[in-house]
Motif scaffolding. Structure first.
Motif, PDB file in Angstrom:
ATOM      1  N   ASP A 161       0.797  -1.170  -0.008  1.00  0.00           N
ATOM      2  CA  ASP A 161       0.009   0.005   0.012  1.00  0.00           C
ATOM      3  C   ASP A 161       0.946   1.282  -0.089  1.00  0.00           C
ATOM      4  O   ASP A 161       0.624   2.297  -0.684  1.00  0.00           O
ATOM      5  N   ASN A 162       1.899   1.439   1.022  1.00  0.00           N
ATOM      6  CA  ASN A 162       2.724   2.434   0.877  1.00  0.00           C
ATOM      7  C   ASN A 162       3.490   2.574  -0.315  1.00  0.00           C
ATOM      8  O   ASN A 162       3.998   3.734  -0.829  1.00  0.00           O
ATOM      9  N   SER A 163       4.062   1.647  -0.967  1.00  0.00           N
ATOM     10  CA  SER A 163       4.698   1.648  -1.981  1.00  0.00           C
ATOM     11  C   SER A 163       4.086   2.079  -3.062  1.00  0.00           C
ATOM     12  O   SER A 163       4.401   2.940  -3.845  1.00  0.00           O
ATOM     13  N   LEU A 164       2.667   1.720  -3.370  1.00  0.00           N
ATOM     14  CA  LEU A 164       1.775   2.207  -4.253  1.00  0.00           C
ATOM     15  C   LEU A 164       1.476   3.837  -4.176  1.00  0.00           C
ATOM     16  O   LEU A 164       1.451   4.702  -5.107  1.00  0.00           O
ATOM     17  N   TYR A 165       1.232   4.023  -2.721  1.00  0.00           N
ATOM     18  CA  TYR A 165       1.136   5.479  -2.480  1.00  0.00           C
ATOM     19  C   TYR A 165       2.020   6.358  -3.079  1.00  0.00           C
ATOM     20  O   TYR A 165       2.038   7.598  -3.778  1.00  0.00           O
ATOM     21  N   LEU A 166       3.140   5.821  -2.752  1.00  0.00           N
ATOM     22  CA  LEU A 166       4.503   6.714  -3.118  1.00  0.00           C
ATOM     23  C   LEU A 166       4.743   6.934  -4.582  1.00  0.00           C
ATOM     24  O   LEU A 166       5.068   7.799  -5.007  1.00  0.00           O
ATOM     25  N   LYS A 167       4.498   5.673  -5.104  1.00  0.00           N
ATOM     26  CA  LYS A 167       4.749   5.632  -6.566  1.00  0.00           C
ATOM     27  C   LYS A 167       3.732   6.735  -7.199  1.00  0.00           C
ATOM     28  O   LYS A 167       4.296   7.440  -8.339  1.00  0.00           O
ATOM     29  N   HIS A 168       2.622   6.861  -6.858  1.00  0.00           N
ATOM     30  CA  HIS A 168       1.683   7.928  -7.532  1.00  0.00           C
ATOM     31  C   HIS A 168       1.821   9.229  -6.902  1.00  0.00           C
ATOM     32  O   HIS A 168       0.992  10.043  -7.255  1.00  0.00           O
ATOM     33  N   ASN A 169       2.361   9.353  -5.871  1.00  0.00           N
ATOM     34  CA  ASN A 169       2.555  10.795  -5.152  1.00  0.00           C
ATOM     35  C   ASN A 169       4.031  11.109  -4.802  1.00  0.00           C
ATOM     36  O   ASN A 169       4.486  11.003  -3.542  1.00  0.00           O
ATOM     37  N   LEU A 170       4.789  11.349  -5.699  1.00  0.00           N
ATOM     38  CA  LEU A 170       6.284  11.444  -5.484  1.00  0.00           C
ATOM     39  C   LEU A 170       6.604  12.954  -5.219  1.00  0.00           C
ATOM     40  O   LEU A 170       7.044  13.964  -6.044  1.00  0.00           O
ATOM     41  N   ASN A 171       6.137  13.167  -3.985  1.00  0.00           N
ATOM     42  CA  ASN A 171       6.286  14.702  -3.497  1.00  0.00           C
ATOM     43  C   ASN A 171       6.284  14.444  -1.819  1.00  0.00           C
ATOM     44  O   ASN A 171       6.369  13.533  -1.171  1.00  0.00           O
ATOM     45  N   ALA A 172       6.661  15.683  -1.361  1.00  0.00           N
ATOM     46  CA  ALA A 172       6.930  15.896   0.108  1.00  0.00           C
ATOM     47  C   ALA A 172       5.402  15.701   0.723  1.00  0.00           C
ATOM     48  O   ALA A 172       5.524  15.194   2.054  1.00  0.00           O
ATOM     49  N   ARG A 173       4.428  16.014   0.341  1.00  0.00           N
ATOM     50  CA  ARG A 173       3.161  15.604   0.839  1.00  0.00           C
ATOM     51  C   ARG A 173       3.000  13.880   1.311  1.00  0.00           C
ATOM     52  O   ARG A 173       2.572  13.526   2.297  1.00  0.00           O
ATOM     53  N   ALA A 174       3.446  13.312   0.091  1.00  0.00           N
ATOM     54  CA  ALA A 174       3.359  11.986   0.211  1.00  0.00           C
ATOM     55  C   ALA A 174       4.383  11.438   1.396  1.00  0.00           C
ATOM     56  O   ALA A 174       3.764  10.353   2.111  1.00  0.00           O
ATOM     57  N   ILE A 175       5.657  11.825   1.361  1.00  0.00           N
ATOM     58  CA  ILE A 175       6.451  11.619   2.609  1.00  0.00           C
ATOM     59  C   ILE A 175       5.790  11.480   3.877  1.00  0.00           C
ATOM     60  O   ILE A 175       5.951  10.960   4.913  1.00  0.00           O
ATOM     61  N   SER A 176       5.322  12.805   3.953  1.00  0.00           N
ATOM     62  CA  SER A 176       4.523  13.272   5.309  1.00  0.00           C
ATOM     63  C   SER A 176       3.271  12.169   5.775  1.00  0.00           C
ATOM     64  O   SER A 176       3.094  11.845   6.853  1.00  0.00           O
ATOM     65  N   SER A 177       2.620  11.742   4.859  1.00  0.00           N
ATOM     66  CA  SER A 177       1.766  10.811   5.112  1.00  0.00           C
ATOM     67  C   SER A 177       2.099   9.286   5.373  1.00  0.00           C
ATOM     68  O   SER A 177       1.494   8.934   6.211  1.00  0.00           O
ATOM     69  N   LEU A 178       3.327   9.102   4.816  1.00  0.00           N
ATOM     70  CA  LEU A 178       3.711   7.939   5.065  1.00  0.00           C
ATOM     71  C   LEU A 178       4.435   7.837   6.364  1.00  0.00           C
ATOM     72  O   LEU A 178       4.322   6.810   7.305  1.00  0.00           O
ATOM     73  N   LYS A 179       4.762   8.937   6.881  1.00  0.00           N
ATOM     74  CA  LYS A 179       5.535   9.077   8.093  1.00  0.00           C
ATOM     75  C   LYS A 179       4.407   8.655   9.409  1.00  0.00           C
ATOM     76  O   LYS A 179       4.881   7.987  10.502  1.00  0.00           O
ATOM     77  N   GLY A 180       2.988   8.775   9.157  1.00  0.00           N
ATOM     78  CA  GLY A 180       1.955   8.217  10.215  1.00  0.00           C
ATOM     79  C   GLY A 180       1.743   6.806   9.862  1.00  0.00           C
ATOM     80  O   GLY A 180       1.084   6.164  10.909  1.00  0.00           O
ATOM     81  N   GLU A 181       2.464   5.995   8.860  1.00  0.00           N
ATOM     82  CA  GLU A 181       2.393   4.795   8.893  1.00  0.00           C
ATOM     83  C   GLU A 181       3.336   3.920   9.594  1.00  0.00           C
ATOM     84  O   GLU A 181       3.381   2.861   9.710  1.00  0.00           O
ATOM     85  N   LEU A 182       4.516   4.813   9.855  1.00  0.00           N
ATOM     86  CA  LEU A 182       5.849   3.994  10.355  1.00  0.00           C
ATOM     87  C   LEU A 182       5.630   3.254  11.685  1.00  0.00           C
ATOM     88  O   LEU A 182       6.093   1.958  11.672  1.00  0.00           O
ATOM     89  N   GLY A 183       4.768   3.841  12.448  1.00  0.00           N
ATOM     90  CA  GLY A 183       4.559   3.113  13.841  1.00  0.00           C
ATOM     91  C   GLY A 183       3.907   1.740  13.448  1.00  0.00           C
ATOM     92  O   GLY A 183       4.265   0.779  14.144  1.00  0.00           O
ATOM     93  N   SER A 184       3.043   1.892  12.735  1.00  0.00           N
ATOM     94  CA  SER A 184       2.287   0.471  12.308  1.00  0.00           C
ATOM     95  C   SER A 184       3.130  -0.456  11.624  1.00  0.00           C
ATOM     96  O   SER A 184       3.191  -1.500  11.955  1.00  0.00           O
ATOM     97  N   VAL A 185       3.725  -0.026  10.653  1.00  0.00           N
ATOM     98  CA  VAL A 185       4.750  -0.996   9.883  1.00  0.00           C
ATOM     99  C   VAL A 185       5.783  -1.544  10.958  1.00  0.00           C
ATOM    100  O   VAL A 185       6.171  -2.730  11.060  1.00  0.00           O
TER     101      VAL A 185
END
Length: 214
Positions: A161-185
């Motif tokens: 999911d995170n790989s797909l999200y990053l693939k289609h959102n190659l920007n700083a906002r995407a990185i910020s969104s993924l930070k919220g997923e780090l704890g779960s991963v």
């Protein structure tokens, strides 16, 4: 001997029949019990390799969320590569567990059938008791391995999911969104590694008891 084993392996590949393989190995003096131990050890190796791969995937994910300049597409490629390698590791683990279960079932079926060949009732009862005990221990082992196997799916889903999200959102906002997923991963990978370690320990215990009873 090496050549004969190689020929048997080729024969097994061509026939895709476990019973043919088991029978051929039996002729070489390699019994199902020996094959079971070998396959459990192979499953352990696959789980240990899987542990390292999922640790690598976690580290790669951390690198993404800590991204601070550079080629974001390159970061995506590395994260996606880690995900694909994790899928390969997961498939290998499942394959190894299936092969363990295949020879275990063949061993137990053979053992059960051979109980009828005894003429000494005391020896038959003793062997039957040993069979039941071994089956119970194996059941615990298989449960531990399957539990570890089932714990892989949530990790793969999150990585995908995170790989797909990053693939289609190659920007700083995407990185910020993924930070919220780090704890779960991090929690999922940590739990998976722990579950695999428990399965490996159960494997060691089963092999030790099996050899002691042989």
């Amino acid at each position: 001997m090496l050549l004969r084993v190689l020929l048997i392996s080729i024969l097994f590949t061509l026939t895709a029949c476990e019973s043919t393989y088991f029978n051929a190995m039996e002729e070489l003096g390699i019994h199902k019990r020996d094959i079971l131990v070998d396959r459990i050890e192979d499953a352990q190796d696959a789980q240990q390799e899987g542990q390292e791969q999922f640790k690598t995937a976690l580290e790669q994910f951390k690198e993404v969320v800590n991204f601070d300049g550079g080629e974001l597409e390159e970061m995506y490629n590395r994260l996606n590569s880690a995900y694909e390698d994790s899928v390969d590791a997961a498939n290998n683990i499942s394959k190894r567990i299936d092969k363990v279960d295949s020879v275990a079932n063949a061993l137990f079926d053979e053992w059960q059938d051979e109980l009828e060949q005894y003429t000494n009732s005391n020896l038959r009862r003793s062997s039957a008791a040993q069979l039941k005990s071994t089956q119970q221990r194996y059941s615990r082992l298989l449960k531990a391995m399957r539990k570890a196997e089932s714990a892989i799916a949530p990790v793969l889903n999150t990585l995908r999911d995170n790989s797909l999200y990053l693939k289609h959102n190659l920007n700083a906002r995407a990185i910020s969104s993924l930070k919220g997923e780090l704890g779960s991963v991090n929690r999922d990978v940590t739990a998976l590694i722990k579950t695999m370690e428990l399965a490996i320990q159960e494997s060691n215990s089963f092999i030790k008891e099996l050899k002691a009873g042989s």
